[in-house]
Scaffold this active site. Sequence first.
Site, short mmCIF file in Angstrom:
data_model
loop_
_atom_site.label_atom_id
_atom_site.label_comp_id
_atom_site.label_asym_id
_atom_site.label_seq_id
_atom_site.Cartn_x
_atom_site.Cartn_y
_atom_site.Cartn_z
N ASP A 48 0.83 -1.36 0.00
CA ASP A 48 0.06 -0.03 0.13
C ASP A 48 1.01 1.15 0.06
O ASP A 48 0.63 2.32 -0.59
CB ASP A 48 -0.90 -0.03 1.06
N GLY A 49 2.11 1.21 0.56
CA GLY A 49 2.93 2.39 0.53
C GLY A 49 3.19 2.70 -0.48
O GLY A 49 3.59 3.98 -0.81
N ASN A 79 -4.61 8.99 1.86
CA ASN A 79 -5.13 8.35 3.17
C ASN A 79 -5.68 9.38 4.36
O ASN A 79 -6.86 9.66 4.31
CB ASN A 79 -3.97 7.71 3.62
N HIS A 123 2.76 16.96 26.69
CA HIS A 123 1.58 17.63 26.61
C HIS A 123 0.58 17.46 25.69
O HIS A 123 1.15 17.07 24.47
CB HIS A 123 1.84 19.25 26.86
N ASP A 175 -4.24 14.10 21.65
CA ASP A 175 -3.26 13.84 21.27
C ASP A 175 -3.14 14.17 19.89
O ASP A 175 -1.95 14.44 19.38
CB ASP A 175 -2.93 12.29 21.18
N THR A 190 -9.63 3.14 6.57
CA THR A 190 -9.15 1.67 7.06
C THR A 190 -7.81 1.82 7.48
O THR A 190 -7.13 0.65 7.72
CB THR A 190 -9.49 0.55 5.95
N ALA A 191 -7.17 2.94 7.73
CA ALA A 191 -5.83 3.00 8.01
C ALA A 191 -5.57 3.58 9.38
O ALA A 191 -6.49 3.15 10.17
CB ALA A 191 -5.16 4.03 6.92
N TYR A 192 -5.12 4.65 9.55
CA TYR A 192 -4.84 5.15 10.92
C TYR A 192 -5.98 5.49 11.60
O TYR A 192 -6.34 5.53 12.73
CB TYR A 192 -3.83 6.57 10.79
N LEU A 243 -9.13 4.36 11.43
CA LEU A 243 -9.88 3.10 11.94
C LEU A 243 -9.08 2.86 13.24
O LEU A 243 -9.82 2.71 14.16
CB LEU A 243 -9.66 1.92 10.68
#
Length: 388
Positions: A132-133, A212, A223, A242, A253-255, A257
């Site tokens: 995918d990358g 993405n 912090h 954060d 469906t990546a980060y 998710l």
Amino acid sequence: MASHVQRTLLCFSFRRCLHTRIRSLPSLPSSQRTNISIAPHTLAHARLSRAISSAQAQNEASYPPKSILIVNKLRTDPVVGAIGELLDHVRKTYPGVKVFSEDRPDIPPGADVWRPGPHSEKIDLVVTLGGDGTILHAASLFSLGAVPPVLSFSMGTLGFLLPFHIDDFVKGLEAVFQGKATILNRMRLSCTFYDKEHKEIGSADDEWQVMNEIALHRGSSPHLNTIDIYVDGQHLTEAVSDGVIVSTPTGSTAYSLSAGGPIVHPSLSAVVLVPICPRSLSFRPLVFPSSSSVTLRIGDRSRAAAGVSMDGRVSHVLNPGESVTVQASPYPVPCINRSSISDYGDEQPGEEGVGPGKEDDWVRDINNLLQYNATFRSKALLRYSGKT
């Protein structure tokens, strides 16, 4: 259920992918309401100009393809062998096609060097070998304009963007050159950065396009970030967390998710906003229409700067008062579907589900890769119970 998803999926033939529908885009509200100094008419004009340029660029693409760009991951022995076989097949079967490769030390023999930019050689088809990358990297090479159709081959890596196994490269290329390939236009996001005085950072050549997501995060700081979020110029909320993710349906469906965001079908045009570990439990993910513009501004009271990650690449560090505006790009990534090489002769009447060549790659992937809603009962119990 399958037929409903099938109707939802926007599959276009290779010929039709050369045409882009241009829709009117709303202007932003007055900057007096948002404290973000962006001229509405200028932004709307720029969007329309890019959309027109995209349509013109795609209409000029050649069919069948006359030029191919090979994009591959690190050249291990299996990758070297696969590229050699693919290039031999292209030379024998499609002798008039010109093959390009990125400017790197391990250029395949017989391929010409290709460099991205406004004056680069025109590419009609991108062929990726990797994971995918590799596809994300290939899309990033066309950050200033339209992306050619992308034919993706996996090299032993499972992913949502990898329709074909490398063993099927003959069928995949045949589908493209015979005009039988089906296309899914995967939306991208355009990102523009601004300093404390609301002046754009960088030039037009520095435009960032992500396939993405763009993620603002606190990095190594202990912090939390304080981020003011604006939607279409209207203040939505102050996020203490954060970080924040703005994702495409493809990136859902990546980060996104992993951070608790929704799964969104890639044929939809939408912008997904997901907080990363927010302080408030009522801060839930949101989905906006693709016409929305989302601005993330680091609050003046934020105790931490925000690192910016774009499709896994570290790009900027935003300090208090600086911001990034995210909106739908007029340049999607046209990805060739796995169903393009299905054998229609194998379709049997009366079988359940959709026939070969009609199934939704995404439905198959969330079941096979994500094990969507898979039972907790073990396979052994299912086997002994007589169920499959």
